[in-house]
Write a protein that holds these residues in place. Structure first.
Motif, PDB file in Angstrom:
ATOM      1  N   SER A 263       0.830  -1.209   0.000  1.00 25.54           N
ATOM      2  CA  SER A 263       0.000   0.000   0.000  1.00 25.54           C
ATOM      3  C   SER A 263       0.863   1.256   0.000  1.00 25.54           C
ATOM      4  O   SER A 263       0.588   2.213  -0.738  1.00 25.54           O
ATOM      5  N   LEU A 264       1.901   1.259   0.824  1.00 19.09           N
ATOM      6  CA  LEU A 264       2.809   2.402   0.859  1.00 19.09           C
ATOM      7  C   LEU A 264       3.531   2.559  -0.478  1.00 19.09           C
ATOM      8  O   LEU A 264       3.647   3.669  -1.004  1.00 19.09           O
ATOM      9  N   GLN A 265       4.000   1.455  -1.027  1.00 16.58           N
ATOM     10  CA  GLN A 265       4.693   1.508  -2.309  1.00 16.58           C
ATOM     11  C   GLN A 265       3.766   2.074  -3.384  1.00 16.58           C
ATOM     12  O   GLN A 265       4.157   2.973  -4.136  1.00 16.58           O
ATOM     13  N   ASP A 266       2.551   1.579  -3.462  1.00 22.21           N
ATOM     14  CA  ASP A 266       1.598   2.057  -4.477  1.00 22.21           C
ATOM     15  C   ASP A 266       1.308   3.543  -4.321  1.00 22.21           C
ATOM     16  O   ASP A 266       1.345   4.302  -5.292  1.00 22.21           O
ATOM     17  N   ALA A 267       1.006   3.963  -3.095  1.00 19.95           N
ATOM     18  CA  ALA A 267       0.662   5.376  -2.854  1.00 19.95           C
ATOM     19  C   ALA A 267       1.828   6.288  -3.213  1.00 19.95           C
ATOM     20  O   ALA A 267       1.633   7.343  -3.838  1.00 19.95           O
ATOM     21  N   LEU A 268       3.035   5.900  -2.838  1.00 19.65           N
ATOM     22  CA  LEU A 268       4.202   6.740  -3.096  1.00 19.65           C
ATOM     23  C   LEU A 268       4.590   6.750  -4.573  1.00 19.65           C
ATOM     24  O   LEU A 268       4.966   7.789  -5.108  1.00 19.65           O
ATOM     25  N   GLU A 269       4.490   5.605  -5.220  1.00 22.46           N
ATOM     26  CA  GLU A 269       4.801   5.568  -6.650  1.00 22.46           C
ATOM     27  C   GLU A 269       3.794   6.385  -7.460  1.00 22.46           C
ATOM     28  O   GLU A 269       4.157   7.021  -8.447  1.00 22.46           O
ATOM     29  N   MET A 270       2.537   6.411  -7.027  1.00 19.71           N
ATOM     30  CA  MET A 270       1.538   7.229  -7.712  1.00 19.71           C
ATOM     31  C   MET A 270       1.858   8.716  -7.596  1.00 19.71           C
ATOM     32  O   MET A 270       1.452   9.512  -8.435  1.00 19.71           O
TER      33      MET A 270
ATOM     34  N   ALA B  78       7.230  14.581   1.445  1.00 16.48           N
ATOM     35  CA  ALA B  78       7.568  15.736   0.602  1.00 16.48           C
ATOM     36  C   ALA B  78       8.483  16.729   1.311  1.00 16.48           C
ATOM     37  O   ALA B  78       9.210  17.476   0.651  1.00 16.48           O
ATOM     38  N   ARG B  79       8.493  16.730   2.646  1.00 19.55           N
ATOM     39  CA  ARG B  79       9.418  17.599   3.381  1.00 19.55           C
ATOM     40  C   ARG B  79      10.869  17.198   3.146  1.00 19.55           C
ATOM     41  O   ARG B  79      11.775  18.012   3.253  1.00 19.55           O
ATOM     42  N   PHE B  80      11.087  15.932   2.838  1.00 16.67           N
ATOM     43  CA  PHE B  80      12.444  15.417   2.669  1.00 16.67           C
ATOM     44  C   PHE B  80      12.803  15.127   1.217  1.00 16.67           C
ATOM     45  O   PHE B  80      13.965  15.225   0.841  1.00 16.67           O
ATOM     46  N   VAL B  81      11.816  14.746   0.419  1.00 15.90           N
ATOM     47  CA  VAL B  81      12.068  14.303  -0.943  1.00 15.90           C
ATOM     48  C   VAL B  81      10.984  14.847  -1.859  1.00 15.90           C
ATOM     49  O   VAL B  81       9.826  14.478  -1.716  1.00 15.90           O
ATOM     50  N   PRO B  82      11.343  15.702  -2.813  1.00 11.18           N
ATOM     51  CA  PRO B  82      10.317  16.153  -3.749  1.00 11.18           C
ATOM     52  C   PRO B  82       9.952  15.020  -4.702  1.00 11.18           C
ATOM     53  O   PRO B  82      10.817  14.236  -5.091  1.00 11.18           O
ATOM     54  N   PRO B  83       8.671  14.905  -5.078  1.00  5.35           N
ATOM     55  CA  PRO B  83       8.308  13.867  -6.047  1.00  5.35           C
ATOM     56  C   PRO B  83       9.037  14.099  -7.375  1.00  5.35           C
ATOM     57  O   PRO B  83       9.354  15.232  -7.727  1.00  5.35           O
ATOM     58  N   ALA B  84       9.280  13.027  -8.102  1.00  4.95           N
ATOM     59  CA  ALA B  84      10.009  13.110  -9.371  1.00  4.95           C
ATOM     60  C   ALA B  84       9.195  13.827 -10.437  1.00  4.95           C
ATOM     61  O   ALA B  84       9.741  14.415 -11.339  1.00  4.95           O
ATOM     62  N   ARG B  85       7.895  13.766 -10.327  1.00  3.02           N
ATOM     63  CA  ARG B  85       7.030  14.422 -11.309  1.00  3.02           C
ATOM     64  C   ARG B  85       5.765  14.854 -10.584  1.00  3.02           C
ATOM     65  O   ARG B  85       5.451  14.355  -9.515  1.00  3.02           O
ATOM     66  N   GLN B  86       5.064  15.755 -11.189  1.00  2.72           N
ATOM     67  CA  GLN B  86       3.798  16.175 -10.618  1.00  2.72           C
ATOM     68  C   GLN B  86       2.730  15.188 -11.045  1.00  2.72           C
ATOM     69  O   GLN B  86       2.578  14.911 -12.222  1.00  2.72           O
ATOM     70  N   PRO B  87       1.953  14.611 -10.100  1.00  2.00           N
ATOM     71  CA  PRO B  87       0.924  13.662 -10.475  1.00  2.00           C
ATOM     72  C   PRO B  87      -0.131  14.342 -11.340  1.00  2.00           C
ATOM     73  O   PRO B  87      -0.452  15.511 -11.136  1.00  2.00           O
ATOM     74  N   GLY B  88      -0.620  13.606 -12.299  1.00  2.00           N
ATOM     75  CA  GLY B  88      -1.692  14.110 -13.139  1.00  2.00           C
ATOM     76  C   GLY B  88      -1.237  14.995 -14.281  1.00  2.00           C
ATOM     77  O   GLY B  88      -2.032  15.484 -15.055  1.00  2.00           O
ATOM     78  N   ILE B  89       0.043  15.263 -14.388  1.00  2.00           N
ATOM     79  CA  ILE B  89       0.555  16.110 -15.463  1.00  2.00           C
ATOM     80  C   ILE B  89       1.313  15.216 -16.445  1.00  2.00           C
ATOM     81  O   ILE B  89       2.260  14.545 -16.083  1.00  2.00           O
ATOM     82  N   ALA B  90       0.842  15.199 -17.662  1.00  2.00           N
ATOM     83  CA  ALA B  90       1.472  14.348 -18.666  1.00  2.00           C
ATOM     84  C   ALA B  90       2.825  14.929 -19.062  1.00  2.00           C
ATOM     85  O   ALA B  90       2.998  16.135 -19.137  1.00  2.00           O
ATOM     86  N   SER B  91       3.769  14.050 -19.274  1.00  5.90           N
ATOM     87  CA  SER B  91       5.072  14.502 -19.758  1.00  5.90           C
ATOM     88  C   SER B  91       5.165  14.165 -21.232  1.00  5.90           C
ATOM     89  O   SER B  91       4.837  13.060 -21.647  1.00  5.90           O
ATOM     90  N   TRP B  92       5.589  15.108 -22.029  1.00  2.00           N
ATOM     91  CA  TRP B  92       5.632  14.908 -23.487  1.00  2.00           C
ATOM     92  C   TRP B  92       7.050  14.717 -23.920  1.00  2.00           C
ATOM     93  O   TRP B  92       7.974  15.198 -23.675  1.00  2.00           O
TER      94      TRP B  92
END
Length: 132
Positions: free
Chosen positions: A19-26, A118-132
């Protein structure tokens, strides 16, 4: 094996771990998992350098307390921040004794988890934003 925006999640409860892995990867994080303290130690010894460790305390082989003591005694791993994620109620002095960056009680609140990470590690991408 080093990754940017990488978390190491250590928990012996398979459902919680997934569950933690899924939530964080999302949310765009790279997530390495370990279901035992020994597995986590081996991952670190073999080159994993996470930006943050989420650590359960109650595990059958090497407890979170013992893992943390080992981590703190090895200079190459001591600076990796740790947030304890545990159903074991901890007092402020116990959290201070562990020398961790934070404590999240189980059951987890997803928003608290994501805010803390997020206080320690910024996400690699913004969720919901497509990368082209």
């Amino acid at each position: 094996m080093e990754h940017l925006n990488c978390l190491l999640v250590i928990d012996d409860d398979h459902d919680i771990l997934l569950s933690l892995q899924d939530a964080l990867e999302m949310e765009g994080y790279h997530v390495a998992t370990a279901s035992t303290g020994r597995e986590a130690l081996e991952s670190l010894k073999h080159g994993l350098r996470p930006d943050l460790i989420l650590l359960d305390l109650m595990m059958p082989d090497i407890s979170g307390w013992a893992f943390r003591a080992w981590q703190r005694s090895h200079s190459e791993f001591a600076s990796i921040p740790v947030v304890v994620v545990s159903g074991q109620g901890l007092s402020s002095p116990e959290v201070a004794q562990l020398g961790v960056a934070g404590y999240l009680p189980k059951p987890l609140d997803l928003d608290d988890l994501l805010d803390t990470v997020a206080r320690f590690v910024p996400p690699a991408r913004q969720p919901g934003i497509a990368s082209w």
